[in-house]
Scaffold this active site. Sequence first.
Site, PDB file in Angstrom:
ATOM      1  N   GLY A 160      -0.348  -4.859   3.858  1.00  0.00           N
ATOM      2  CA  GLY A 160       0.794  -4.365   4.613  1.00  0.00           C
ATOM      3  C   GLY A 160       1.960  -3.928   3.737  1.00  0.00           C
ATOM      4  N   LYS A 192      -4.436  -6.843  13.889  1.00  0.00           N
ATOM      5  CA  LYS A 192      -3.385  -7.867  13.828  1.00  0.00           C
ATOM      6  C   LYS A 192      -2.890  -8.143  15.265  1.00  0.00           C
ATOM      7  CE  LYS A 192      -2.128  -6.029   9.332  1.00  0.00           C
ATOM      8  NZ  LYS A 192      -1.782  -6.755   8.134  1.00  0.00           N
ATOM      9  N   ASN A 236      -8.569  -4.211  11.457  1.00  0.00           N
ATOM     10  CA  ASN A 236      -7.901  -5.429  11.912  1.00  0.00           C
ATOM     11  C   ASN A 236      -6.599  -5.032  12.605  1.00  0.00           C
ATOM     12  OD1 ASN A 236      -6.868  -7.966  12.320  1.00  0.00           O
ATOM     13  ND2 ASN A 236      -6.098  -8.177  10.224  1.00  0.00           N
ATOM     14  N   GLY A 258      -6.070  -2.824   7.902  1.00  0.00           N
ATOM     15  CA  GLY A 258      -5.059  -3.269   8.854  1.00  0.00           C
ATOM     16  C   GLY A 258      -4.333  -2.088   9.464  1.00  0.00           C
TER      17      GLY A 258
HETATM   18  C1  PEP Z   1      -5.302  -6.696   6.924  1.00  0.00           C
HETATM   19  O1  PEP Z   1      -4.567  -6.935   7.882  1.00  0.00           O
HETATM   20  O2  PEP Z   1      -6.326  -7.344   6.743  1.00  0.00           O
HETATM   21  C2  PEP Z   1      -4.913  -5.626   5.998  1.00  0.00           C
HETATM   22  C3  PEP Z   1      -5.664  -5.402   4.948  1.00  0.00           C
HETATM   23  O3  PEP Z   1      -3.758  -4.927   6.304  1.00  0.00           O
HETATM   24  P1  PEP Z   1      -3.254  -3.544   5.652  1.00  0.00           P
HETATM   25  O4  PEP Z   1      -4.448  -2.621   5.593  1.00  0.00           O
HETATM   26  O5  PEP Z   1      -2.205  -3.059   6.576  1.00  0.00           O
HETATM   27  O6  PEP Z   1      -2.752  -3.853   4.292  1.00  0.00           O
END
Ligand code: PEP
Length: 255
Positions: free
Chosen positions: A176, A12, A10, A236
């Site tokens: 995150g 973002k 993802n 993410g």
């Molecule tokens: C996400 O954005 O769905 C996510 C899990 O982010 P991260 O891996 O950065 O925690």
Amino acid sequence: MIRKPFIAGNWKMWGTRAQALAYCERLLELLPDPNRRRADVGVCAPFTALDVLVERLREREVRVAAQNLHQEENGAFTGEVSAPMLAEVGVDGVVLGHSERRQYNCETDRALQEKVPAALAAGIDPILCVGETEEEREAGETDRRLRHQIREDLERVEDERLADVVIAYEPIWAIGTGLTATPAQAQEAIAFVRALVGDRSEEAAARVRVLYGGSVKPENAAEIIAQPDVDGALVGGASLDPDSFARIIEAVPEP
Ligand code: PEP
């Protein structure tokens, strides 16, 4: 598990078209041929990068997903994009109900009740995100939150289509933040989500893919994905670098 695990990145709000092109080139260098991959792979990107990704990745069997859609097909909804519009671009999936959208864009369970079937009707697989806050976990309310989200968000999906939804269990406190659920916490919550689907259809519960998301990295991916109910990961931050994303894909254990 009947299908291969699914590892989805993802992005973002990252990924200009130039960055997307460079990313595709590097990822394709690193990924084994589709028939030698232990996981299905996908990239979830902003609208403006989707056509670049579809053109570069689809023939190498990397799935491409958007990060939102509007539930109506068209109309007076300035700034929105519908499921048929995404289908026209050639995307395979769409992230729905990500906690960042629930938090910053007022994404409600009521709207998701319409968005999930709208995606399915257009031939796009929804990747529905659910998960509890830190306060809810500490108060012992994780199950209550998950039950509420699964019931509400999937209410208008027919039992026969439930397994076409990918569910991502993403504890909000782990997104995150660098904090990751332990493999045991991920397993427990994902088994619970699967059981909730099983309350509607045992067959769907056996087939539905439930991913874990929340600070997955190359170092912790293998142990999480090896849990019996965990069918892959939504990644993410660590997916923004194609080398680290490819290492997460490589970490998927042999079946
Ligand atoms: C996400 O954005 O769905 C996510 C899990 O982010 P991260 O891996 O950065 O925690």
